[in-house]
Design an enzyme around this catalytic site. Structure first.
Site, short mmCIF file in Angstrom:
data_model
loop_
_atom_site.label_atom_id
_atom_site.label_comp_id
_atom_site.label_asym_id
_atom_site.label_seq_id
_atom_site.Cartn_x
_atom_site.Cartn_y
_atom_site.Cartn_z
CE1 TYR A 33 47.23 41.90 36.24
CE2 TYR A 33 46.85 40.68 34.22
CZ TYR A 33 46.81 40.75 35.60
OH TYR A 33 46.35 39.68 36.32
CE LYS A 149 43.48 41.57 34.22
NZ LYS A 149 43.50 40.29 34.91
CD GLU A 182 39.54 37.09 42.39
OE1 GLU A 182 39.11 37.23 41.23
OE2 GLU A 182 40.09 38.01 43.02
CG LEU A 207 39.79 41.33 38.35
CD1 LEU A 207 40.49 42.65 38.64
CD2 LEU A 207 40.58 40.55 37.31
C1 LIG Z 1 42.48 37.23 40.08
C2 LIG Z 1 41.65 37.15 38.83
N1 LIG Z 1 40.32 36.97 38.95
C3 LIG Z 1 39.54 36.89 37.86
C4 LIG Z 1 40.06 36.97 36.58
C5 LIG Z 1 39.15 36.89 35.39
O1 LIG Z 1 39.00 38.17 34.84
P1 LIG Z 1 38.61 38.36 33.31
O2 LIG Z 1 37.38 37.55 33.07
O3 LIG Z 1 38.35 39.82 33.20
O4 LIG Z 1 39.77 37.89 32.50
C6 LIG Z 1 41.44 37.17 36.42
C7 LIG Z 1 42.00 37.27 35.07
O5 LIG Z 1 43.14 37.47 34.86
C8 LIG Z 1 42.25 37.27 37.57
O6 LIG Z 1 43.56 37.46 37.46
#
Ligand SMILES: Cc1ncc(COP(=O)(O)O)c(C=O)c1O
Length: 287
Positions: A33, A149, A182, A207
């Site tokens: 996603y 993701k 994270e 991520l």
């Molecule tokens: C596990 C995780 N880390 C980091 C992020 C932040 O990613 P982004 O800045 O691309 O939304 C998300 C966003 O959904 C996430 O699910």
């Protein structure tokens, strides 16, 4: 007006939208996603999210469902039909429908595509950020490919629930080495006791947040330095500030961790400034 979703080639009333019970996303979490923030009806950090989508699909060998141009048209139409100016676009792509079997279907199936759009009350989000939120720590228990993701989010679900039950908004995973990786749905940052801006490097099992990348650009543009060095919960307890980044959170100050106040227990100047700089950049570059 009810919400409208795009599901496998059609725009349908979201309340009546359905997928096949043997969609592999549903049965096996065999899907990826993306989420884009929307500012004034336009996609923030569009390119980064599209590029990461294709990377996630490639890593899992799920076919790209359509060209970037076609996907952009679908997303724009979903935004238009939902009449959302400020909000979030959710896109999910599964490996498609096939009789349940763990291995990939022998005959390739068309990927399953879902797009939904929801409004975000930016004034409420600003008020929340101005107050700051709490976070908790929890042991890292996810798979080794958090760079993909994937919709396989059970550890994240349980971590967020742990946070919710503690009256907090986010959970920070802590790996076997004792470092924060994270958040359950965001990247984790601190301004450490020495005033250094720190976030985990992307060689770690995290991520690669698109908001994180844009924010690093913004930070460098204003002459500040990012130290991509791991930090422990103890570093965070002793930090001057903490915050999280993501398409949903944007840049949201974290004012307590595991019930201990961080810094003065209120949003600090760095996080507050970075939130407004990020939003300014996101608005200026949204398409
Ligand atoms: C596990 C995780 N880390 C980091 C992020 C932040 O990613 P982004 O800045 O691309 O939304 C998300 C966003 O959904 C996430 O699910």
């Amino acid at each position: 007006m009810g919400r409208i979703a795009y599901v496998n080639g059609r725009f349908v009333r979201q309340a009546e939208a359905c997928v096949h019970i043997e969609d592999r996303g549903l049965q096996l979490a065999d899907a990826v996603y993306e989420v884009w923030a929307l500012f004034d009806g336009r996609l923030a950090d569009a390119e980064g999210h599209f590029a990461r989508l294709n990377r996630s699909l490639g890593e899992l060998r799920i076919a790209e469902p359509m060209s970037r141009a076609a996907l952009t048209v679908v997303i724009r139409e979903a935004i238009r039909r939902n009449r959302v100016r400020d909000g979030l676009v959710y896109l999910q792509v599964s490996r498609g429908v096939a009789p349940r079997d763990h291995a990939f279907p022998k005959t390739p199936t068309p990927p399953g595509v879902i797009v939904t759009v929801k409004a975000v009350d930016r004034a409420a989000a600003e008020a929340k950020a101005a107050k700051g939120v709490g976070a908790v720590t929890t042991p890292e228990n996810r798979w080794g490919r958090c760079d993909i993701k994937s919709v396989s989010l059970l550890p994240n679900v349980l971590a967020r629930q742990q946070a919710a039950e503690a009256g907090a908004a986010e959970a920070w995973f802590v790996d076997d080495l004792g470092f924060v990786t994270e958040g359950a749905a965001s990247n984790a940052w601190i301004v450490d006791a020495d005033g250094r801006l720190r976030t985990r490097d992307t060689n770690a099992n995290i991520l690669r947040g698109i908001t994180r990348f844009t924010l690093i650009d913004v930070i460098r543009d204003v002459g500040m330095v990012v130290d991509e060095r791991p930090f422990t919960p103890a570093d965070a307890y002793a930090a001057k500030e903490a915050f999280m980044t993501g398409a949903g959170a944007l840049v949201t100050p974290i004012v307590s961790l595991d019930g201990r106040p961080i810094g003065d227990g209120v949003p600090g100047p760095v996080a507050t400034r970075l939130r407004s700089l990020y939003i300014e950049r996101a608005k200026a570059t949204a398409i």
